[in-house]
Design a protein around this motif. Structure first.
Motif, PDB file in Angstrom:
ATOM      1  N   THR B  53       0.820  -1.212   0.000  1.00 36.21           N
ATOM      2  CA  THR B  53       0.000   0.000   0.000  1.00 36.21           C
ATOM      3  C   THR B  53       0.857   1.267   0.000  1.00 36.21           C
ATOM      4  OG1 THR B  53      -0.136  -0.172   2.391  1.00 36.21           O
ATOM      5  CG2 THR B  53      -1.974  -1.046   1.139  1.00 36.21           C
ATOM      6  N   PHE B  54       1.980   1.191   0.682  1.00 36.34           N
ATOM      7  CA  PHE B  54       2.838   2.379   0.758  1.00 36.34           C
ATOM      8  C   PHE B  54       3.412   2.721  -0.620  1.00 36.34           C
ATOM      9  CE2 PHE B  54       6.708   4.643   2.521  1.00 36.34           C
ATOM     10  CZ  PHE B  54       5.982   5.741   2.940  1.00 36.34           C
ATOM     11  N   ALA B  55       3.719   1.685  -1.402  1.00 40.09           N
ATOM     12  CA  ALA B  55       4.204   1.917  -2.762  1.00 40.09           C
ATOM     13  C   ALA B  55       3.135   2.643  -3.580  1.00 40.09           C
ATOM     14  CB  ALA B  55       4.587   0.596  -3.414  1.00 40.09           C
ATOM     15  N   GLY B  56       1.867   2.251  -3.371  1.00 37.46           N
ATOM     16  CA  GLY B  56       0.776   2.918  -4.078  1.00 37.46           C
ATOM     17  C   GLY B  56       0.687   4.388  -3.694  1.00 37.46           C
ATOM     18  N   HIS B  57       0.881   4.655  -2.396  1.00 37.52           N
ATOM     19  CA  HIS B  57       0.852   6.025  -1.893  1.00 37.52           C
ATOM     20  C   HIS B  57       1.969   6.848  -2.547  1.00 37.52           C
ATOM     21  CE1 HIS B  57      -0.521   8.962   0.913  1.00 37.52           C
ATOM     22  NE2 HIS B  57       0.664   9.107   1.477  1.00 37.52           N
ATOM     23  N   ALA B  58       3.161   6.239  -2.623  1.00 31.70           N
ATOM     24  CA  ALA B  58       4.308   6.931  -3.215  1.00 31.70           C
ATOM     25  C   ALA B  58       4.038   7.256  -4.676  1.00 31.70           C
ATOM     26  CB  ALA B  58       5.558   6.069  -3.092  1.00 31.70           C
ATOM     27  N   SER B  60       1.302   7.957  -6.111  1.00 30.50           N
ATOM     28  CA  SER B  60       0.418   9.113  -6.273  1.00 30.50           C
ATOM     29  C   SER B  60       1.172  10.418  -6.027  1.00 30.50           C
ATOM     30  CB  SER B  60      -0.785   8.986  -5.339  1.00 30.50           C
ATOM     31  OG  SER B  60      -0.401   9.233  -4.011  1.00 30.50           O
ATOM     32  N   HIS B  61       2.126  10.414  -5.090  1.00 28.24           N
ATOM     33  CA  HIS B  61       2.915  11.624  -4.834  1.00 28.24           C
ATOM     34  C   HIS B  61       3.813  11.952  -6.018  1.00 28.24           C
ATOM     35  CE1 HIS B  61       1.401  11.107  -0.876  1.00 28.24           C
ATOM     36  NE2 HIS B  61       2.060  12.141  -0.410  1.00 28.24           N
ATOM     37  N   ILE B  62       4.393  10.882  -6.602  1.00 28.29           N
ATOM     38  CA  ILE B  62       5.218  11.089  -7.781  1.00 28.29           C
ATOM     39  C   ILE B  62       4.347  11.658  -8.907  1.00 28.29           C
ATOM     40  CG2 ILE B  62       6.552   9.860  -9.554  1.00 28.29           C
ATOM     41  CD1 ILE B  62       7.386   7.942  -7.152  1.00 28.29           C
ATOM     42  N   GLY B  63       3.110  11.183  -8.940  1.00 25.29           N
ATOM     43  CA  GLY B  63       2.160  11.688  -9.925  1.00 25.29           C
ATOM     44  C   GLY B  63       1.899  13.181  -9.780  1.00 25.29           C
ATOM     45  N   PHE B  64       1.948  13.666  -8.556  1.00 25.18           N
ATOM     46  CA  PHE B  64       1.731  15.093  -8.316  1.00 25.18           C
ATOM     47  C   PHE B  64       2.782  15.926  -9.048  1.00 25.18           C
ATOM     48  CE2 PHE B  64       2.657  18.885  -5.634  1.00 25.18           C
ATOM     49  CZ  PHE B  64       1.459  19.562  -5.835  1.00 25.18           C
ATOM     50  N   ALA B  65       4.040  15.490  -8.956  1.00 24.27           N
ATOM     51  CA  ALA B  65       5.110  16.181  -9.681  1.00 24.27           C
ATOM     52  C   ALA B  65       4.819  16.138 -11.173  1.00 24.27           C
ATOM     53  CB  ALA B  65       6.461  15.535  -9.374  1.00 24.27           C
ATOM     54  N   GLY B  66       4.347  14.996 -11.661  1.00 21.25           N
ATOM     55  CA  GLY B  66       4.023  14.859 -13.071  1.00 21.25           C
ATOM     56  C   GLY B  66       2.912  15.809 -13.488  1.00 21.25           C
ATOM     57  N   ALA B  67       1.902  15.907 -12.640  1.00 19.10           N
ATOM     58  CA  ALA B  67       0.750  16.742 -12.976  1.00 19.10           C
ATOM     59  C   ALA B  67       1.126  18.218 -13.017  1.00 19.10           C
ATOM     60  CB  ALA B  67      -0.370  16.506 -11.971  1.00 19.10           C
ATOM     61  N   THR B  68       1.886  18.681 -12.029  1.00 17.50           N
ATOM     62  CA  THR B  68       2.285  20.090 -12.029  1.00 17.50           C
ATOM     63  C   THR B  68       3.284  20.353 -13.153  1.00 17.50           C
ATOM     64  OG1 THR B  68       3.954  19.567 -10.365  1.00 17.50           O
ATOM     65  CG2 THR B  68       1.891  20.491  -9.575  1.00 17.50           C
ATOM     66  N   GLY B  69       4.151  19.370 -13.414  1.00 15.08           N
ATOM     67  CA  GLY B  69       5.095  19.498 -14.524  1.00 15.08           C
ATOM     68  C   GLY B  69       4.367  19.627 -15.848  1.00 15.08           C
ATOM     69  N   ALA B  70       3.294  18.857 -16.004  1.00 19.54           N
ATOM     70  CA  ALA B  70       2.499  18.926 -17.226  1.00 19.54           C
ATOM     71  C   ALA B  70       1.909  20.321 -17.380  1.00 19.54           C
ATOM     72  CB  ALA B  70       1.392  17.874 -17.192  1.00 19.54           C
ATOM     73  N   GLY B  71       1.435  20.909 -16.261  1.00 19.55           N
ATOM     74  CA  GLY B  71       0.895  22.259 -16.290  1.00 19.55           C
ATOM     75  C   GLY B  71       1.944  23.250 -16.777  1.00 19.55           C
ATOM     76  N   ALA B 111       8.850  12.058  -0.942  1.00 18.31           N
ATOM     77  CA  ALA B 111       9.083  13.416  -0.456  1.00 18.31           C
ATOM     78  C   ALA B 111       9.766  14.256  -1.537  1.00 18.31           C
ATOM     79  CB  ALA B 111       9.937  13.382   0.806  1.00 18.31           C
ATOM     80  N   LEU B 112      10.738  13.617  -2.222  1.00 18.93           N
ATOM     81  CA  LEU B 112      11.440  14.296  -3.309  1.00 18.93           C
ATOM     82  C   LEU B 112      10.453  14.677  -4.410  1.00 18.93           C
ATOM     83  CD1 LEU B 112      14.253  15.041  -4.560  1.00 18.93           C
ATOM     84  CD2 LEU B 112      14.168  12.811  -5.679  1.00 18.93           C
ATOM     85  N   ALA B 113       9.544  13.764  -4.717  1.00 17.74           N
ATOM     86  CA  ALA B 113       8.574  14.024  -5.774  1.00 17.74           C
ATOM     87  C   ALA B 113       7.664  15.189  -5.403  1.00 17.74           C
ATOM     88  CB  ALA B 113       7.748  12.771  -6.041  1.00 17.74           C
ATOM     89  N   LEU B 114       7.209  15.214  -4.158  1.00 21.49           N
ATOM     90  CA  LEU B 114       6.366  16.338  -3.723  1.00 21.49           C
ATOM     91  C   LEU B 114       7.139  17.643  -3.821  1.00 21.49           C
ATOM     92  CD1 LEU B 114       4.204  15.335  -0.628  1.00 21.49           C
ATOM     93  CD2 LEU B 114       3.443  16.067  -2.872  1.00 21.49           C
ATOM     94  N   GLY B 115       8.433  17.587  -3.475  1.00 19.88           N
ATOM     95  CA  GLY B 115       9.282  18.766  -3.592  1.00 19.88           C
ATOM     96  C   GLY B 115       9.336  19.267  -5.025  1.00 19.88           C
ATOM     97  N   PHE B 116       9.529  18.356  -5.958  1.00 17.00           N
ATOM     98  CA  PHE B 116       9.550  18.748  -7.362  1.00 17.00           C
ATOM     99  C   PHE B 116       8.202  19.320  -7.797  1.00 17.00           C
ATOM    100  CE2 PHE B 116      13.533  16.471  -8.092  1.00 17.00           C
ATOM    101  CZ  PHE B 116      14.129  17.347  -8.988  1.00 17.00           C
ATOM    102  N   GLY B 117       7.133  18.732  -7.295  1.00 19.08           N
ATOM    103  CA  GLY B 117       5.799  19.247  -7.593  1.00 19.08           C
ATOM    104  C   GLY B 117       5.695  20.707  -7.187  1.00 19.08           C
ATOM    105  N   LEU B 118       6.241  20.993  -6.005  1.00 20.18           N
ATOM    106  CA  LEU B 118       6.220  22.365  -5.495  1.00 20.18           C
ATOM    107  C   LEU B 118       7.049  23.284  -6.393  1.00 20.18           C
ATOM    108  CD1 LEU B 118       5.342  24.228  -3.160  1.00 20.18           C
ATOM    109  CD2 LEU B 118       7.507  23.674  -2.048  1.00 20.18           C
ATOM    110  N   LEU B 119       8.217  22.788  -6.832  1.00 19.75           N
ATOM    111  CA  LEU B 119       9.090  23.576  -7.705  1.00 19.75           C
ATOM    112  C   LEU B 119       8.365  23.945  -9.002  1.00 19.75           C
ATOM    113  CD1 LEU B 119      12.116  24.577  -8.227  1.00 19.75           C
ATOM    114  CD2 LEU B 119      12.322  22.491  -9.583  1.00 19.75           C
ATOM    115  N   PHE B 120       7.698  22.951  -9.598  1.00 21.57           N
ATOM    116  CA  PHE B 120       6.979  23.207 -10.846  1.00 21.57           C
ATOM    117  C   PHE B 120       5.872  24.234 -10.636  1.00 21.57           C
ATOM    118  CE2 PHE B 120       8.155  18.626 -12.116  1.00 21.57           C
ATOM    119  CZ  PHE B 120       9.411  19.061 -12.512  1.00 21.57           C
ATOM    120  N   LEU B 121       5.189  24.138  -9.480  1.00 17.35           N
ATOM    121  CA  LEU B 121       4.142  25.109  -9.149  1.00 17.35           C
ATOM    122  C   LEU B 121       4.741  26.510  -9.038  1.00 17.35           C
ATOM    123  CD1 LEU B 121       1.838  23.506  -6.431  1.00 17.35           C
ATOM    124  CD2 LEU B 121       1.229  24.188  -8.749  1.00 17.35           C
ATOM    125  N   HIS B 122       5.931  26.558  -8.452  1.00 19.34           N
ATOM    126  CA  HIS B 122       6.620  27.823  -8.223  1.00 19.34           C
ATOM    127  C   HIS B 122       6.864  28.556  -9.546  1.00 19.34           C
ATOM    128  CE1 HIS B 122       9.373  30.637  -6.352  1.00 19.34           C
ATOM    129  NE2 HIS B 122      10.285  30.337  -7.261  1.00 19.34           N
TER     130      HIS B 122
END
Lengths: 281, 290
Positions: B53-58, B60-71, B111-122
């Motif tokens: 389950t934790f891998a599944g959670h991870a 989705s977080h990596i996906g967040f970076a992907g989604a903001t990167g796509a934006g 955590a790294l992926a969420l960080g990248f997500g934040l960077l892309f948002l920035h």
């Protein structure tokens, strides 16, 4: 007919030689006790027979042919089972998953396969067990269920890797008794690895003793004696016989018992592991 | 439990069905949530069974970076989400158990992926308004083309799951034996994580990347408390997920609370109720006297 033949076979794992130039011949229908200290290559030898580890030298044959992965003539009872601590799948579904489990598509069982599951459960007295989830079973119950599974499909050769681990003395006797009865009846060749020789004494035809990269196959009287075992253990070994029991001692300590207790602890900690699988071959 | 939820669904929908479905965004939301809930429940069942389950959670977080990167590069977030989760899923599968079952490694990467997500948002500030939608979902904004996309993705996900289901169950329950019988363990686990990646991407459209557990872990975990059969477990997981998402939508419509919050509450409630139920009843079958 030979069930298992090793002809100057050498087995390597990750550059380490586990067995080197080993030769022996197990006849069909024999009950062989596979013994030897920890790390002497009992599991490795079984993996070679299963076709999972090709010999790096020499020849291995199973019923006169090179080992092949997925050979239906072999029933296998692996030692390290990755039973998740909270595995809430009922026993029947658990063992049914192994029937043609390598095929693609949705899981489904034919009537014949369903019947085979029920018959085998019956033969080891595990029918009532099979309705319960694995997480609610004791070690002995789980062992019995897995034994039933190994027998499905009427194998001609049964590889049992430490089936007595984490069982109490009474359940060990029951397990040996079930294997003996079923296998004599069906004329199945058995390779039964264990830490302690004594429980198997009345059951086995011959012993295959591993150690120091070598293997010796013979009757208990031929193999379990000081000069042979000293060579296999690479230490000064005394064999003490008392009251129908055999004790293998090194400097006054019972090596089998020490080994066994050590492994027993392992079995326990494994059970509480958080679902991480171990490949400790 | 299932009965109670089903009955509640019936009574609630009977009173409200007329006005709630007058709004197109609600019918769209029901359709999208329905598709995603079934996919999440079924895929999640195996995620729970495999203890991943934790891998599944991870993922989705990596996906967040992907989604903001796509934006950032001007494409729809869903495709960035898909690309990143798929790539990460396949990579985790290919690296094997050394990575995919290591909590620390996964934690660091998520955590790294969420960080990248934040960077892309920035760097793409106008996208920031969508950040909440990505993190917590925005099912009420789902339009018709999105429903079609989700349906197609859902069909692909379930078809792939059906194709590998038999060896997947075998290798999840008994890896040593499955290996001996010729099941390609590495391939199965990689294919499964790719399937999880697809399901996570769909799930994130409904409840957001932070709350994928509510549909992918809560319902299957609850299902496994009430039944130990394979098929009954799968069906129960899908039914729980469906009931929770539809009830959550209804609850949100009448309370004005966020949909994802309502689904999260129902998911947690169902899990703990099933846990209490199974603990109170004890072992389903008493141990027979030896």
């Amino acid at each position: 007919m030979s069930a298992i033949t090793f002809d100057h076979a050498t087995l390597h794992i990750g550059g380490r030689s586990v067995l080197s130039g080993v030769s022996f011949n197990i006849e069909a229908g024999e009950f062989i006790g596979l013994l030897g200290p920890n790390g002497s290559g009992k599991t490795t030898l079984m993996r070679a027979v299963l076709g999972l580890l090709p010999p790096s030298g020499g020849r291995v044959e199973v019923f006169g042919r090179p080992p092949e992965r997925g050979n239906p003539a072999i029933g296998y009872f692996p030692q390290l089972r990755t039973v998740l601590p909270d595995l809430r799948v009922r026993g029947r579904d658990f063992i049914a998953s192994s029937l043609n489990g390598e095929r693609w598509g949705l899981p489904s069982l034919s009537r014949k396969e369903r019947l085979a599951v029920e018959t085998t459960l019956e033969s080891v007295g595990a029918r009532d067990l099979a309705a319960r989830p694995l997480s609610e079973m004791s070690g002995g119950e789980r062992q019995r269920l897995l034994l039933a599974q190994a027998l499905i499909g009427n194998p001609k050769l049964l590889l049992l890797d430490e089936p007595l681990i984490s069982l109490d003395a009474r359940n060990q006797e029951i397990a040996i008794d079930v294997v003996r009865t079923v296998c004599r009846e069906r004329k199945i060749t058995v390779l039964f690895s264990a830490h302690e020789l004594n429980q198997l004494l009345g059951t086995l035809d011959r012993v295959l003793y591993l150690g120091n990269g070598q293997a010796v196959l013979g009757t208990v009287d031929e193999v379990v004696k000081a000069p042979v075992l000293s060579r296999l253990y690479g230490a000064d070994i005394q064999v003490v016989r008392a009251d129908g029991h055999i004790f293998v001692m090194s400097r006054g300590r019972d090596v089998e018992r020490v080994d066994h207790m050590h492994d027993h602890d392992h079995g326990h900690s494994h059970g509480h592991d958080h679902g991480h699988s171990h490949h400790n071959h | 439990m299932i009965m109670a939820i089903a009955m509640a669904t019936i009574t609630v929908t009977a009173i409200t069905i007329t006005d709630m479905f007058d709004y197109e965004f609600m019918t769209n939301a029901f359709a999208a949530a329905g598709i995603v809930a079934v996919v999440s429940g079924l895929v999640g069942y195996f995620l729970v069974m495999r203890g991943q389950t934790f891998a599944g959670h991870a993922l989705s977080h990596i996906g967040f970076a992907g989604a903001t990167g796509a934006g950032l590069i001007g494409i729809a977030p869903l495709w960035g989400l898909l690309a990143f989760t798929l790539a990460a899923g396949v990579a985790m599968g290919a690296l094997g158990e050394r990575i995919s079952n290591r909590d620390v490694a996964i934690g660091v990467i998520l955590a790294l992926a969420l960080g990248f997500g934040l960077l892309f948002l920035h760097y793409y500030t106008s996208f920031a308004t969508q950040a909440t939608a990505l993190l917590f979902g925005n099912v009420l904004a789902v339009d018709h083309p999105m429903i079609v996309t989700l349906a197609v993705l859902g069909a692909i996900t379930l078809a792939a799951l059906a194709a590998i289901m038999r060896p997947l169950i075998f290798s999840s329950l008994q890896p040593e034996l499955a290996e001996a019988k010729g099941v390609p363990l590495r391939f199965i686990s990689t294919a499964f994580l790719a399937i999880v990646a697809l399901a996570v991407s769909e799930c994130a459209q409904i409840v957001g990347v932070l709350l994928v557990f509510t549909l992918m872990v809560g319902p299957p975990a609850a299902a496994q408390r009430v039944t130990t059969g394979l098929w009954s477990g799968l069906i129960a997981a899908a039914v729980f997920a469906l009931a929770e998402s539809w009830l959550g939508l209804t609850m949100a419509f009448y309370s004005d609370w966020p949909v994802s919050f309502c689904i999260a509450v129902l998911s947690a409630f169902a899990y703990f109720a099933c846990l209490a139920l199974s603990t109170r009843m004890g072992p389903a079958h008493p141990v027979p006297a030896p």
